[in-house]
Write an enzyme that holds these catalytic residues in place. Structure first.
Site, short mmCIF file in Angstrom:
data_model
loop_
_atom_site.label_atom_id
_atom_site.label_comp_id
_atom_site.label_asym_id
_atom_site.label_seq_id
_atom_site.Cartn_x
_atom_site.Cartn_y
_atom_site.Cartn_z
N PRO A 195 16.81 50.40 33.87
CA PRO A 195 18.24 50.13 33.73
C PRO A 195 18.57 48.76 33.17
CG PRO A 195 17.57 50.25 36.05
CD PRO A 195 16.42 50.75 35.24
N ASN A 196 19.57 48.78 32.31
CA ASN A 196 20.19 47.60 31.69
C ASN A 196 19.34 46.98 30.58
OD1 ASN A 196 22.58 47.57 33.32
ND2 ASN A 196 21.28 46.94 35.02
N ARG A 228 23.11 40.23 25.98
CA ARG A 228 23.67 39.47 27.10
C ARG A 228 22.56 38.63 27.73
NH1 ARG A 228 28.03 41.52 29.89
NH2 ARG A 228 27.92 39.47 30.89
N TYR A 237 16.66 36.51 29.30
CA TYR A 237 15.89 37.59 28.67
C TYR A 237 15.61 37.37 27.18
CZ TYR A 237 16.96 39.87 33.07
OH TYR A 237 17.06 40.15 34.41
N ASN A 253 8.46 48.67 32.32
CA ASN A 253 9.36 47.67 32.89
C ASN A 253 10.47 48.49 33.53
OD1 ASN A 253 11.18 45.75 33.59
ND2 ASN A 253 11.19 44.69 31.61
N ALA A 292 15.46 46.83 37.55
CA ALA A 292 15.76 46.64 38.97
C ALA A 292 15.15 47.74 39.85
CB ALA A 292 17.26 46.57 39.19
N GLU A 307 2.44 47.09 34.43
CA GLU A 307 3.82 46.71 34.75
C GLU A 307 4.15 45.41 34.00
OE1 GLU A 307 4.20 45.97 38.94
OE2 GLU A 307 6.28 45.27 38.77
N HIS A 366 7.30 42.44 33.21
CA HIS A 366 8.63 41.87 33.39
C HIS A 366 8.81 40.73 32.41
CE1 HIS A 366 9.41 44.39 36.75
NE2 HIS A 366 8.20 44.10 37.21
N ARG A 425 12.64 33.74 40.63
CA ARG A 425 14.03 34.17 40.76
C ARG A 425 14.36 34.54 42.21
NH1 ARG A 425 15.43 38.23 36.05
NH2 ARG A 425 17.52 37.65 36.72
#
Ligand code: CA2
Length: 144
Positions: free
Chosen positions: A10-11, A18, A23, A72, A75, A96, A98, A105
């Protein structure tokens, strides 16, 4: 010919549009180009969804269609037992990725449901992490 599924949660469709301070400026299309360049003769299937069930359906498809998975999960990394279960039904290598260093974070990003199933985890190297993951999966699948 062998192929790898590169899955994005997601996103991540907003990549490059953004929050560039977290990112970066590259888009998901740039990530796809990077993965294809890293893969050589191995085919890359790049997918993104904002829906958990869709991600799980693609992981199920990979059981017969793909030799490895780079994921990835966004969330869902921090929430999804269902994605962990789906990955456990896949026999090939899983890496995996990120983009950000999740360990620098918020504490809720420090736990991953994916990591116990992953053969490796790459965090904090921006989109270059995808290329490293693809190269590593290519090594793993070409060794078998
Ligand atoms: O660092 C990563 O790659 C993450 O998987 C990204 C997820 C986040 O929830 C994870 O904790 C770490 C969020 C993806 C959101 O992507 C955006 C990209 C650009 C603009 C807004 C969101």
């Amino acid at each position: 010919m062998k192929s790898i599924l590169v899955l994005n949660g997601p996103n991540l469709n907003l990549l490059g549009k953004r929050q560039p301070e977290i990112y970066g400026h590259a888009t998901l299309d740039d990530v796809a180009d990077l993965c294809r360049a890293a893969a050589g003769d191995v085919t890359i299937r790049m997918e993104q969804s904002n829906h958990e069930g869709q991600l799980i359906d693609w992981i199920h498809e990979a059981r017969t269609a793909h030799a490895g998975i780079v994921i990835n999960a966004g969330a869902y990394t921090h929430t999804s037992v269902a994605i962990f279960d789906a990955l456990n039904a896949f026999d090939g290598p899983v890496i995996e990725v990120h983009i950000s260093n999740v360990h620098k974070r918020e504490s809720f990003r420090h736990h991953s449901y994916i990591s116990p199933r992953a053969d490796g985890v790459i965090v904090g190297f921006g989109i270059n992490g995808y290329a490293a993951a693809v190269r590593q999966i290519c090594d793993l699948i070409n060794a078998n």
